[in-house]
Design a protein around this motif. Structure first.
Motif, PDB file in Angstrom:
ATOM      1  N   ASP A  61       0.584  -1.169  -0.236  1.00 31.85           N
ATOM      2  CA  ASP A  61      -0.056   0.030  -0.088  1.00 31.85           C
ATOM      3  C   ASP A  61       1.025   1.259  -0.135  1.00 31.85           C
ATOM      4  O   ASP A  61       2.109   1.165   0.434  1.00 31.85           O
ATOM      5  N   HIS A  66      -4.865   6.863  -0.727  1.00 35.19           N
ATOM      6  CA  HIS A  66      -4.512   5.557  -0.323  1.00 35.19           C
ATOM      7  C   HIS A  66      -4.545   4.728  -1.546  1.00 35.19           C
ATOM      8  O   HIS A  66      -5.737   4.364  -1.954  1.00 35.19           O
ATOM      9  N   SER A  98      -3.846   0.465  -2.431  1.00 37.32           N
ATOM     10  CA  SER A  98      -3.560  -0.828  -2.185  1.00 37.32           C
ATOM     11  C   SER A  98      -3.594  -1.743  -3.329  1.00 37.32           C
ATOM     12  O   SER A  98      -4.361  -1.422  -4.298  1.00 37.32           O
ATOM     13  N   THR A 115       0.327   5.622   0.926  1.00 39.45           N
ATOM     14  CA  THR A 115      -0.609   6.685   1.520  1.00 39.45           C
ATOM     15  C   THR A 115       0.269   7.829   1.395  1.00 39.45           C
ATOM     16  O   THR A 115       1.559   8.287   1.533  1.00 39.45           O
ATOM     17  N   GLU A 158       1.656   3.055   6.622  1.00 40.27           N
ATOM     18  CA  GLU A 158       2.324   4.427   6.905  1.00 40.27           C
ATOM     19  C   GLU A 158       3.602   3.883   8.106  1.00 40.27           C
ATOM     20  O   GLU A 158       3.784   4.952   9.055  1.00 40.27           O
ATOM     21  N   LYS A 210      -5.089  12.317   5.257  1.00 43.27           N
ATOM     22  CA  LYS A 210      -4.941  11.450   3.982  1.00 43.27           C
ATOM     23  C   LYS A 210      -5.629  12.002   3.140  1.00 43.27           C
ATOM     24  O   LYS A 210      -6.861  11.970   3.012  1.00 43.27           O
TER      25      LYS A 210
END
Length: 346
Positions: free
Chosen positions: A164, A176, A178, A166, A227, A173
């Motif tokens: 992932d 994001h 993934s 971010t 993160e 945020k």
């Protein structure tokens, strides 16, 4: 014998060297183990991650208590400040840039964060510990033009367990990604932010912002693996300047308004000036007539004025012009006397 003693002594020296190396290795392993254990403890207790830009202020809130102690535990172990009975004393090595105020929940204030200020901080109050992980960010400055696009480069090793990416904007945020769920932009950034196409496979996790707005200014950070790991480069400070085209349009509009105002003023003056000129002309025309009428009606003609007048008269066949009325009277008497003398002689 001496040779034998020397031969015996050489292995002893070698053994001592090996023991020293083993002790140093053991010390390093012990230190590493302690750090890992401490990190696990901090993780289990719940650690708040806080970021601050280099040379910017930051505050870490603690809470009320009879005795409050601030400590830095990673990468060094040192007391930062101690507070008791609402009196706080900051350690001399931290006093230049740190402060604690009991009025504000014994918050630890850092006036201007330096790179070595990052690490783990613990606030202990009445047996309760509160943990903070402070990160000092050194961002790269970038400037974007309003209404245009800009790309923030970032790279990470995505070959192993990284699944992932971010991107944060001022701790918020905004995107994001993934491998399972695809790209998910946050509200306000939909259709405006995206990652490099097929970049994740190659380790390219750069962020592109389209139609840049003034509100896009701020700190951007690139993180991977939930993160917990940083991309490279890790942080950007984005500045947004006004688009010259928009600025020119505003300036043109302003110039147009000014021209309209000037034309209105000139048109008004062209209407007012002839009106005042007309009034002045009328005033000059009526004033002499009024004065002459008042002089004729109220003032008698003076004798000196009568003497200066002239008029023609006839005497026989010749015409004479008299300079004044007195001469006219004298000549009339002379003509009468001459006529009488002629009649007597006849």
């Amino acid at each position: 014998m001496a040779q034998r003693e020397g031969n015996v002594g050489e292995p002893r020296a070698g053994n001592q060297s090996q023991v020293a190396r083993g002790g140093a290795l053991f010390t390093r392993l012990l230190a590493s183990t302690m750090k890992i254990c401490l990190i696990l403890v901090l993780f289990l207790n719940g650690t708040s991650s806080v970021s601050v830009m280099l040379n910017h202020p930051i505050s870490l809130p603690c809470g009320h208590g009879e005795k409050v102690v601030w400590r830095k535990v990673i990468p060094i172990n040192a007391n930062v400040a101690e507070c008791q009975n609402e009196k706080c004393v900051v350690n001399e090595s931290f006093r230049q840039r740190f402060a604690v105020m009991h009025e504000k929940n014994y918050t630890l204030f850092l006036k201007s964060a330096k790179y070595n200020d990052q690490g783990q901080y613990v606030c202990s109050r009445d047996g309760i510990d509160k943990h903070f992980k402070l990160e000092v960010v050194v961002p790269i400055n970038l400037t974007a033009v309003e209404s245009e696009n800009i790309t923030l480069p970032c790279y990470a090793d995505t070959q192993s367990n990284v699944r992932d990416v971010t991107w944060l904007h001022d701790e918020q945020k905004i995107l994001h990604y993934s491998t399972n769920g695809g790209t998910n932009p946050s509200n306000g950034y939909k259709d405006r932010v995206l990652l490099t196409e097929d970049g994740f496979r190659d380790g390219d996790i750069s962020l592109t912002i389209m139609d840049v707005q003034k509100t896009d200014e701020g700190l951007y950070r690139c993180l991977v693996h939930d993160e917990t790991a940083k991309g490279y480069p890790h942080a950007y400070m984005l500045h947004v300047k006004e688009n010259p085209i928009n600025a020119g349009g505003n300036q043109t509009e302003g110039n147009t308004n000014e021209k309209r105002i000037r034309i209105g003023l000139i048109f008004t003056l062209l209407l007012i000036i002839p009106f005042f000129v007309f009034l002045l002309c009328c005033k000059k025309t009526t004033t002499p007539v009024a004065e002459s009428q008042s002089t004729t009606d109220s003032e008698p003609i003076q004798e000196s004025d009568q003497k200066q007048s002239t008029r023609p008269f006839y005497s026989g066949g010749n015409t004479h012009v008299l300079q004044n009325l007195g001469m006219i009277s004298h000549n009339d008497n002379f003509n009468n006397e001459t006529t009488d003398s002629i009649e007597t002689s006849m």
